[in-house]
Write a protein that holds these residues in place. Sequence first.
Motif, mmCIF file in Angstrom:
data_model
loop_
_atom_site.group_PDB
_atom_site.id
_atom_site.type_symbol
_atom_site.label_atom_id
_atom_site.label_comp_id
_atom_site.label_asym_id
_atom_site.label_seq_id
_atom_site.Cartn_x
_atom_site.Cartn_y
_atom_site.Cartn_z
ATOM 1 N N ILE A 196 27.893 37.782 45.989
ATOM 2 C CA ILE A 196 29.524 38.169 45.573
ATOM 3 C C ILE A 196 29.837 37.448 44.343
ATOM 4 O O ILE A 196 29.812 36.159 44.875
ATOM 5 C CB ILE A 196 30.278 38.171 46.939
ATOM 6 C CG1 ILE A 196 29.647 38.926 48.250
ATOM 7 C CG2 ILE A 196 31.725 38.607 46.829
ATOM 8 C CD1 ILE A 196 29.876 38.475 49.585
ATOM 9 N N ILE A 197 30.375 37.941 43.530
ATOM 10 C CA ILE A 197 30.968 37.111 42.666
ATOM 11 C C ILE A 197 32.397 37.271 42.564
ATOM 12 O O ILE A 197 32.961 38.437 42.520
ATOM 13 C CB ILE A 197 30.531 37.737 41.012
ATOM 14 C CG1 ILE A 197 29.030 37.503 40.929
ATOM 15 C CG2 ILE A 197 31.311 36.765 39.922
ATOM 16 C CD1 ILE A 197 28.517 38.124 39.774
ATOM 17 N N THR A 198 33.364 36.274 42.940
ATOM 18 C CA THR A 198 34.547 36.446 43.240
ATOM 19 C C THR A 198 35.402 35.146 42.784
ATOM 20 O O THR A 198 34.778 34.077 42.598
ATOM 21 C CB THR A 198 34.819 36.323 44.802
ATOM 22 O OG1 THR A 198 36.189 36.372 45.171
ATOM 23 C CG2 THR A 198 33.841 35.110 45.378
ATOM 24 N N ASN A 199 36.745 35.453 42.519
ATOM 25 C CA ASN A 199 37.687 34.311 42.377
ATOM 26 C C ASN A 199 38.183 33.513 43.514
ATOM 27 O O ASN A 199 39.037 32.463 43.373
ATOM 28 C CB ASN A 199 38.455 34.976 41.285
ATOM 29 C CG ASN A 199 38.122 35.286 39.828
ATOM 30 O OD1 ASN A 199 37.293 34.554 39.189
ATOM 31 N ND2 ASN A 199 38.515 36.417 39.479
ATOM 32 N N GLU A 200 37.969 34.124 44.623
ATOM 33 C CA GLU A 200 38.546 33.679 45.862
ATOM 34 C C GLU A 200 37.443 33.150 46.865
ATOM 35 O O GLU A 200 37.328 33.530 47.926
ATOM 36 C CB GLU A 200 39.275 34.948 46.784
ATOM 37 C CG GLU A 200 40.343 35.535 45.785
ATOM 38 C CD GLU A 200 41.571 34.765 45.704
ATOM 39 O OE1 GLU A 200 41.682 33.519 46.333
ATOM 40 O OE2 GLU A 200 42.448 34.929 44.503
ATOM 41 N N MET A 231 29.220 32.626 42.658
ATOM 42 C CA MET A 231 28.487 33.871 43.315
ATOM 43 C C MET A 231 28.028 33.362 44.787
ATOM 44 O O MET A 231 27.537 32.380 44.858
ATOM 45 C CB MET A 231 27.154 34.055 42.636
ATOM 46 C CG MET A 231 26.650 35.296 43.251
ATOM 47 S SD MET A 231 25.285 36.246 42.149
ATOM 48 C CE MET A 231 24.197 34.713 42.225
ATOM 49 N N LEU A 232 28.673 34.048 45.854
ATOM 50 C CA LEU A 232 28.313 33.636 46.955
ATOM 51 C C LEU A 232 27.141 34.852 47.662
ATOM 52 O O LEU A 232 27.044 35.884 47.094
ATOM 53 C CB LEU A 232 29.413 34.229 48.097
ATOM 54 C CG LEU A 232 30.807 33.332 47.630
ATOM 55 C CD1 LEU A 232 31.887 33.889 48.536
ATOM 56 C CD2 LEU A 232 30.389 31.900 47.451
ATOM 57 N N MET A 233 26.063 33.976 48.117
ATOM 58 C CA MET A 233 24.848 34.781 48.532
ATOM 59 C C MET A 233 24.818 34.445 49.962
ATOM 60 O O MET A 233 24.886 33.426 50.615
ATOM 61 C CB MET A 233 23.581 34.205 47.980
ATOM 62 C CG MET A 233 22.485 35.138 48.438
ATOM 63 S SD MET A 233 20.864 34.116 48.012
ATOM 64 C CE MET A 233 20.593 32.937 49.257
ATOM 65 N N THR A 234 24.835 35.721 50.840
ATOM 66 C CA THR A 234 24.729 35.706 52.098
ATOM 67 C C THR A 234 23.738 36.751 52.852
ATOM 68 O O THR A 234 23.776 37.881 52.067
ATOM 69 C CB THR A 234 26.105 35.886 52.755
ATOM 70 O OG1 THR A 234 25.895 35.624 54.322
ATOM 71 C CG2 THR A 234 26.776 37.257 52.461
ATOM 72 N N VAL A 235 22.897 36.530 53.760
ATOM 73 C CA VAL A 235 22.110 37.161 54.338
ATOM 74 C C VAL A 235 22.813 37.979 55.699
ATOM 75 O O VAL A 235 22.897 37.082 56.562
ATOM 76 C CB VAL A 235 20.774 36.778 54.681
ATOM 77 C CG1 VAL A 235 19.858 37.925 55.177
ATOM 78 C CG2 VAL A 235 20.109 36.270 53.319
ATOM 79 N N ILE A 248 35.634 41.563 52.260
ATOM 80 C CA ILE A 248 35.513 41.509 50.779
ATOM 81 C C ILE A 248 36.815 42.159 50.220
ATOM 82 O O ILE A 248 37.563 41.695 49.338
ATOM 83 C CB ILE A 248 34.062 41.984 50.189
ATOM 84 C CG1 ILE A 248 32.884 41.231 50.625
ATOM 85 C CG2 ILE A 248 34.453 42.125 48.484
ATOM 86 C CD1 ILE A 248 31.752 41.720 50.226
ATOM 87 N N ARG A 249 37.039 43.491 50.661
ATOM 88 C CA ARG A 249 38.282 44.064 50.236
ATOM 89 C C ARG A 249 39.557 43.521 50.534
ATOM 90 O O ARG A 249 40.303 43.554 49.655
ATOM 91 C CB ARG A 249 38.045 45.510 50.820
ATOM 92 C CG ARG A 249 36.878 46.628 50.137
ATOM 93 C CD ARG A 249 37.269 47.920 50.724
ATOM 94 N NE ARG A 249 36.029 48.874 50.358
ATOM 95 C CZ ARG A 249 35.099 49.257 51.455
ATOM 96 N NH1 ARG A 249 35.358 48.798 52.629
ATOM 97 N NH2 ARG A 249 34.175 50.028 51.078
ATOM 98 N N ALA A 255 36.419 41.658 43.335
ATOM 99 C CA ALA A 255 35.035 41.079 43.615
ATOM 100 C C ALA A 255 33.712 42.152 43.073
ATOM 101 O O ALA A 255 33.758 43.319 43.377
ATOM 102 C CB ALA A 255 34.670 40.419 44.765
ATOM 103 N N PHE A 256 32.789 41.422 42.342
ATOM 104 C CA PHE A 256 31.910 42.442 41.983
ATOM 105 C C PHE A 256 30.694 41.949 43.133
ATOM 106 O O PHE A 256 30.141 40.569 43.503
ATOM 107 C CB PHE A 256 31.148 41.833 40.757
ATOM 108 C CG PHE A 256 29.604 42.729 40.400
ATOM 109 C CD1 PHE A 256 29.989 43.999 39.854
ATOM 110 C CD2 PHE A 256 28.753 41.952 40.388
ATOM 111 C CE1 PHE A 256 28.589 44.545 39.477
ATOM 112 C CE2 PHE A 256 27.378 42.499 40.231
ATOM 113 C CZ PHE A 256 27.393 44.088 39.818
ATOM 114 N N VAL A 257 30.130 43.163 44.063
ATOM 115 C CA VAL A 257 29.176 42.970 45.005
ATOM 116 C C VAL A 257 27.825 43.625 44.951
ATOM 117 O O VAL A 257 28.072 44.844 44.320
ATOM 118 C CB VAL A 257 29.837 43.432 46.141
ATOM 119 C CG1 VAL A 257 28.889 43.060 47.479
ATOM 120 C CG2 VAL A 257 31.182 42.613 46.353
#
Length: 273
Positions: A196-200, A231-235, A248-249, A255-257
Amino acid sequence: MSRNIAGYVVTVIGAAIVAAGFNLFLVPHLLLSGGVSGIAMLIGYYSETNIGVLYFVLNLPIMLWGWFIIGRRYIILSILSVIITSWMMQLITVEKFIQDPVLGSVFGGVVVGVGTGITLRFGGSTGGFDIIGSILTRKRDFPLGMVIFLLNGFVILILGFLGNWDSALYSMLSIYIASKIVDNIHIRHIKVTAFIITNETKKMVEQLLLLPRGVTIIKTQGAYSHKEKDMLMTVTTRYELAELRKIIREIDQKAFVNIVETVGVFGEFTRKN
């Protein structure tokens, strides 16, 4: 409808579906469903004892074990499932309206798999090796359906060694189909990785940690804009994917996911406080 009430309603429906799979597809062709139900069928075929009653009696010690290992809600739902299944097996007439044993095994596997899968998805089980499989998968990360399939293998061998290898192989086909249906419905074990690439970042991390899964923050830079972003990475699991999308929404619609299926996970999967 709350999830607790839905769990009980779905458990009753799932149990009725399983009972229908037994009496309409498997029992008329002297096939086994595997596990405790398969043992009950095997004993019932050769002793003419009521299969529904045997199914309930054989499940009692396993459910007692699960009560201490898994949790009360799960076992209460399992007890409800076993009771309804046993009761429905008394109401549904055993009738061979499908003459071909292959079709009986295939559709029996589908019906039993659907009933088992929806029950598992809402937090219960159909008893027997479902409970044993659930206990084992709490310690290891592998598909529940295949665990049940392997545990069921010895029941099939017993039927074969008793001299009915045709029925044994038909039963194996039915159990395999049921296990695949269970894995497609009960999707808790299927892992996905979300990038997840986000500004938040802060808000997103706070909510993602509630799933609860670990989150890794990776510093990235856009190749075109040269802007730095996190960029957040989660499994997580496919079962929790809907909740992940909702988070996310709500926090960052821009956000780019990127979500990819994960082959395997090593180390801690569930976040520890």
